[in-house]
Design an enzyme around this catalytic site. Structure first.
Site, short mmCIF file in Angstrom:
data_model
loop_
_atom_site.label_atom_id
_atom_site.label_comp_id
_atom_site.label_asym_id
_atom_site.label_seq_id
_atom_site.Cartn_x
_atom_site.Cartn_y
_atom_site.Cartn_z
N SER A 67 12.84 6.73 -0.39
CA SER A 67 12.33 7.19 -1.49
C SER A 67 11.89 7.20 -2.50
O SER A 67 10.62 7.52 -1.29
CB SER A 67 12.88 5.76 -2.96
OG SER A 67 11.66 5.56 -4.26
N TYR A 77 8.63 -2.61 -3.42
CA TYR A 77 9.53 -1.45 -2.62
C TYR A 77 8.66 -0.55 -2.23
O TYR A 77 9.56 0.02 -0.76
CB TYR A 77 10.45 -1.48 -3.81
CG TYR A 77 11.66 -0.38 -3.29
CD1 TYR A 77 12.42 -0.95 -3.63
CD2 TYR A 77 10.76 0.80 -4.38
CE1 TYR A 77 13.64 0.44 -3.48
CE2 TYR A 77 11.85 2.17 -4.19
CZ TYR A 77 13.02 1.84 -3.97
OH TYR A 77 14.66 2.33 -4.08
N LYS A 133 9.48 1.68 1.68
CA LYS A 133 9.95 2.83 1.71
C LYS A 133 8.70 3.90 2.92
O LYS A 133 9.09 4.85 2.92
CB LYS A 133 10.18 3.04 0.14
CG LYS A 133 11.88 2.16 -0.04
CD LYS A 133 12.81 2.52 0.73
CE LYS A 133 13.88 2.31 -0.33
NZ LYS A 133 15.58 2.33 0.29
#
Length: 321
Positions: free
Chosen positions: A146, A159, A163
């Site tokens: 991402s 998150y 990532k």
């Protein structure tokens, strides 16, 4: 199908492929003649996914499993071999979990879950497929990271943390495995219209967090059409690219962060101030479907997320109750 595709006849394993971007990548690979094994936790969603992908040039199969279980990679590799009579020569690590909310409303377990699913599970899968790839002197590994793995977006810290680790793992693998004929592609997407906001989890003031995230993931100028993203990812795999950054905003953000990190940091701080605070009684683990149900059908959030909801229906995402 592209008859001259370098992917024709290859055996692919795509995680998190019962819905969303993973489902679209699996379909694009099958269009090029790949034999594709789908993987997800929900058996019913996998059955629907297999039906959606039926009739394409490449064969499709599915295996239900929880990637956070230590033995899942070996079971998946065995399932691919039994179903297609071949080892995995294209691994797409796509499975993910999005948790949205301020860090004060997050718990340690949120970070652990994100790390297990989006860093450790991909690592274990890579370790499971590497022996056969090295023996053949060929193979492809794709890490769906991402832009949040380069730029620490606020209210997405579990998150983002996972990532960032995945991006480092992917870039390190690319350097180490290149001499063995194994290509590693790091994909860094920005927001995409996959309908994933209904599968996300929300903390703090869940309805307000849902409102900004679902809107951003649905607007055309902010988010990217997921089918187009899947096609570009597959073209990058065909070309053996090391990195693919998707969406103009993501590209601009990565460039700005690399050239002027202090300025980017100040902009991120300003963004964080504009997002909802945790509130007096922070919620935790509210599903996107539940958060969506709190918004009026004729309200502004409902109107602004039309494209996102349409994408969700097309991509097998959960719907609001």
């Amino acid at each position: 199908m592209r008859g001259t595709s370098a992917l024709a006849g290859r055996t692919a394993l795509v995680t998190g492929s019962s819905r969303g971007l993973g489902l679209l990548i699996a379909g694009a690979l099958a269009d090029r003649g790949c034999r594709v094994m789908l993987c997800g936790r929900d058996e019913l969603a996998l059955e629907r996914a297999v039906r959606r992908l039926a009739g394409r040039p490449g064969a499709i199969a599915a295996t239900a499993c929880d990637l956070m279980e230590a033995q899942a990679p070996l079971r998946l590799v065995r399932a691919v071999r039994e179903r297609f009579g071949a080892d995995v020569d294209l691994l797409v690590n796509n499975a993910g979990l999005i948790q949205v909310g301020p860090v004060s409303a997050m718990q340690e377990q949120d970070f652990r879950r994100a790390h297990e699913l989006m860093t450790m599970a991909p690592l274990r899968l890579v370790q499971a497929v590497l022996p056969s790839m090295r023996a053949r002197g060929a193979g492809s590994i794709v890490m769906i990271g991402s832009v949040g793995g380069r730029i620490p977006a606020p209210h997405l810290l579990p998150y983002v943390t996972a990532k960032f680790a995945l991006t480092g793992l992917s870039e390190g693998l690319a350097a180490e495995l290149s001499p063995y004929g194994i290509r590693v592609t790091t994909v860094l997407p920005g927001l995409m219209r996959t309908g994933s906001h209904t599968a996300a989890e929300f903390a703090g003031q869940a309805a307000r967090e849902y409102a900004w995230f679902a809107t951003a993931a649905s607007l055309p100028l902010v988010s990217m059409d997921a089918e187009r993203a899947a096609r570009r990812i597959v073209r990058a795999i065909e070309a053996g690219r090391r990195e693919l950054v998707l969406t103009p905003l993501a590209k601009a953000g990565v460039l700005a962060h690399g050239v002027a990190p202090a300025t980017t940091g100040r902009l991120l701080s300003l963004t964080a101030r504009l997002l909802p605070p945790a509130g007096g009684a922070p919620e935790h683990g509210v599903s996107g479907a539940r958060a969506a149900a709190r918004h009026r059908p004729a309200g502004p959030v409902h109107r602004l997320t039309v494209l996102g909801r349409r994408a969700g229906r097309a991509n097998n995402q959960p719907t609001a109750s």
